[in-house]
Write a protein that holds these residues in place. Structure first.
Motif, PDB file in Angstrom:
ATOM      1  N   GLU A  64      35.855  42.304  26.488  1.00  0.00           N
ATOM      2  CA  GLU A  64      34.566  41.639  26.212  1.00  0.00           C
ATOM      3  C   GLU A  64      33.458  42.177  27.145  1.00  0.00           C
ATOM      4  N   GLY A  65      32.315  42.445  26.549  1.00  0.00           N
ATOM      5  CA  GLY A  65      31.183  42.945  27.338  1.00  0.00           C
ATOM      6  C   GLY A  65      30.759  41.980  28.429  1.00  0.00           C
ATOM      7  N   HIS A  66      30.858  40.649  28.155  1.00  0.00           N
ATOM      8  CA  HIS A  66      30.394  39.708  29.198  1.00  0.00           C
ATOM      9  C   HIS A  66      31.369  39.673  30.377  1.00  0.00           C
ATOM     10  N   VAL A  67      32.637  40.075  30.140  1.00  0.00           N
ATOM     11  CA  VAL A  67      33.585  40.149  31.270  1.00  0.00           C
ATOM     12  C   VAL A  67      33.272  41.422  32.088  1.00  0.00           C
ATOM     13  N   THR A  68      33.001  42.509  31.383  1.00  0.00           N
ATOM     14  CA  THR A  68      32.629  43.758  32.071  1.00  0.00           C
ATOM     15  C   THR A  68      31.384  43.504  32.943  1.00  0.00           C
ATOM     16  N   ASP A  69      30.403  42.813  32.386  1.00  0.00           N
ATOM     17  CA  ASP A  69      29.172  42.520  33.140  1.00  0.00           C
ATOM     18  C   ASP A  69      29.477  41.648  34.356  1.00  0.00           C
ATOM     19  N   PHE A  70      30.332  40.645  34.156  1.00  0.00           N
ATOM     20  CA  PHE A  70      30.687  39.739  35.260  1.00  0.00           C
ATOM     21  C   PHE A  70      31.336  40.534  36.404  1.00  0.00           C
ATOM     22  N   VAL A  71      32.259  41.421  36.035  1.00  0.00           N
ATOM     23  CA  VAL A  71      32.981  42.185  37.058  1.00  0.00           C
ATOM     24  C   VAL A  71      32.022  43.131  37.794  1.00  0.00           C
ATOM     25  N   LYS A  72      31.135  43.765  37.041  1.00  0.00           N
ATOM     26  CA  LYS A  72      30.167  44.680  37.673  1.00  0.00           C
ATOM     27  C   LYS A  72      29.297  43.911  38.670  1.00  0.00           C
ATOM     28  N   LYS A  73      28.848  42.741  38.224  1.00  0.00           N
ATOM     29  CA  LYS A  73      27.932  41.926  39.028  1.00  0.00           C
ATOM     30  C   LYS A  73      28.619  41.394  40.292  1.00  0.00           C
ATOM     31  N   ASN A  74      29.913  41.078  40.193  1.00  0.00           N
ATOM     32  CA  ASN A  74      30.619  40.417  41.305  1.00  0.00           C
ATOM     33  C   ASN A  74      31.654  41.320  41.971  1.00  0.00           C
ATOM     34  N   ARG A  75      31.507  42.614  41.789  1.00  0.00           N
ATOM     35  CA  ARG A  75      32.539  43.540  42.272  1.00  0.00           C
ATOM     36  C   ARG A  75      32.806  43.404  43.775  1.00  0.00           C
ATOM     37  N   GLY A  76      31.752  43.232  44.539  1.00  0.00           N
ATOM     38  CA  GLY A  76      31.897  43.108  45.997  1.00  0.00           C
ATOM     39  C   GLY A  76      32.821  41.947  46.359  1.00  0.00           C
ATOM     40  N   GLU A  77      32.578  40.791  45.734  1.00  0.00           N
ATOM     41  CA  GLU A  77      33.397  39.592  45.999  1.00  0.00           C
ATOM     42  C   GLU A  77      34.831  39.796  45.512  1.00  0.00           C
ATOM     43  N   LEU A  78      34.963  40.424  44.350  1.00  0.00           N
ATOM     44  CA  LEU A  78      36.311  40.657  43.798  1.00  0.00           C
ATOM     45  C   LEU A  78      37.105  41.586  44.713  1.00  0.00           C
ATOM     46  N   GLU A  79      36.401  42.492  45.379  1.00  0.00           N
ATOM     47  CA  GLU A  79      37.087  43.408  46.301  1.00  0.00           C
ATOM     48  C   GLU A  79      37.415  42.724  47.622  1.00  0.00           C
ATOM     49  N   ARG A  80      36.614  41.728  47.969  1.00  0.00           N
ATOM     50  CA  ARG A  80      36.834  41.008  49.237  1.00  0.00           C
ATOM     51  C   ARG A  80      37.978  40.000  49.103  1.00  0.00           C
ATOM     52  N   LEU A  81      38.043  39.347  47.939  1.00  0.00           N
ATOM     53  CA  LEU A  81      39.069  38.313  47.720  1.00  0.00           C
ATOM     54  C   LEU A  81      40.323  38.934  47.092  1.00  0.00           C
ATOM     55  N   PRO A  82      41.501  38.280  47.274  1.00  0.00           N
ATOM     56  CA  PRO A  82      42.672  38.751  46.532  1.00  0.00           C
ATOM     57  C   PRO A  82      42.449  38.466  45.046  1.00  0.00           C
ATOM     58  N   SER A  83      42.248  39.514  44.275  1.00  0.00           N
ATOM     59  CA  SER A  83      41.953  39.269  42.868  1.00  0.00           C
ATOM     60  C   SER A  83      42.805  40.131  41.952  1.00  0.00           C
ATOM     61  N   ALA A  84      42.974  39.628  40.732  1.00  0.00           N
ATOM     62  CA  ALA A  84      43.855  40.273  39.762  1.00  0.00           C
ATOM     63  C   ALA A  84      43.172  40.317  38.407  1.00  0.00           C
ATOM     64  N   LEU A  85      43.658  41.212  37.557  1.00  0.00           N
ATOM     65  CA  LEU A  85      43.134  41.323  36.187  1.00  0.00           C
ATOM     66  C   LEU A  85      44.262  41.074  35.195  1.00  0.00           C
ATOM     67  N   VAL A  86      43.942  40.295  34.165  1.00  0.00           N
ATOM     68  CA  VAL A  86      44.873  40.076  33.062  1.00  0.00           C
ATOM     69  C   VAL A  86      44.219  40.644  31.800  1.00  0.00           C
ATOM     70  N   SER A  87      44.904  41.557  31.143  1.00  0.00           N
ATOM     71  CA  SER A  87      44.373  42.177  29.931  1.00  0.00           C
ATOM     72  C   SER A  87      45.247  41.781  28.739  1.00  0.00           C
ATOM     73  N   VAL A  88      44.615  41.201  27.731  1.00  0.00           N
ATOM     74  CA  VAL A  88      45.363  40.686  26.570  1.00  0.00           C
ATOM     75  C   VAL A  88      45.046  41.553  25.351  1.00  0.00           C
ATOM     76  N   SER A  89      46.090  42.072  24.726  1.00  0.00           N
ATOM     77  CA  SER A  89      45.877  42.949  23.562  1.00  0.00           C
ATOM     78  C   SER A  89      47.112  42.950  22.680  1.00  0.00           C
TER      79      SER A  89
END
Ligand SMILES: Cc1cc2nc3c(=O)[nH]c(=O)nc-3n(C[C@H](O)[C@H](O)[C@H](O)COP(=O)(O)O)c2cc1C
Length: 181
Positions: A64-89
């Motif tokens: 989803e484009g809005h997830v891509t946008d969210f990740v781009k916008k919050n990348r710094g925080e996602l890199e600072r915190l223990p974070s994971a990605l779940v991809s459903v297909s």
């Protein structure tokens, strides 16, 4: 007790169910967990969380484009915190290479390379689709040699045991000192 944020994107609802299932599991382990449908959220990662699991589904080869946008916008925080990605297909159901390819594309586009990635099979929800989508998905399934073409029913491929294992592995990683990405 830790506080986990689970922002997600979902078009037909399967990823939403996976996100809720992970949140329930985390709560059952005594933690706080909150899901957020990124379609309706402001797109900013709120303060006060100890970890993040971003979940998204694949349509026409992309998350989803809005997830891509969210990740781009919050990348710094996602890199600072223990974070994971779940991809459903659907590719995650027997076509691992393509499922990984979607994630690689997502990582290239966002610049975020999560330490933990879960590839989960989604669902063919024929009874929920409109006419065009139903026939399109039936054709795709047929062309792939799948026998799951009865459009009067749904086919759910998500392996909930796998979702549980992934969530518990994530928790174990979170509990380790220095687990930040
Ligand atoms: C119109 C449409 C296009 C899709 N395109 C893909 C695709 O390119 N690759 C894939 O692996 N799965 C594809 N899928 C399958 C979805 O990823 C799967 O149905 C998933 O469960 C959707 O999650 P959601 O309900 O959270 O949106 C597609 C599904 C639909 C309805």
């Amino acid at each position: 007790m830790t506080k986990i944020y689970i922002p997600y994107g979902s078009v037909e609802g399967q990823t939403s169910q996976i996100a809720e299932y992970m949140a329930e599991l985390l709560r059952a382990h005594g933690h706080q967990a909150e899901t957020a449908d990124l379609k309706h959220s402001r797109g900013t990662l709120p303060d006060g969380y100890d970890g993040v699991i971003v979940a998204a589904s694949v349509h026409m080869g992309k998350h989803e484009g809005h997830v891509t946008d969210f990740v781009k916008k919050n990348r710094g925080e996602l890199e600072r915190l223990p974070s994971a990605l779940v991809s459903v297909s659907l590719a995650a159901h027997g076509d691992e290479e393509n499922a990984e390819g979607y994630v690689e594309k997502f990582e290239e586009e966002t610049g975020w390379r999560p330490a933990h990635v879960g590839l989960f099979a989604g669902a063919l929800l024929y009874t929920h689709y409109g006419f065009i989508k139903r026939h399109l998905m039936k054709k795709i399934a047929k062309d792939k040699g799948s026998l799951d073409t009865d459009t009067t029913r749904d086919y759910v491929y998500t392996e909930w045991d796998g979702v549980q294992r992934f969530t518990e592995d994530y928790l174990a990683w979170l509990a380790k000192p220095g687990s930040q990405a």
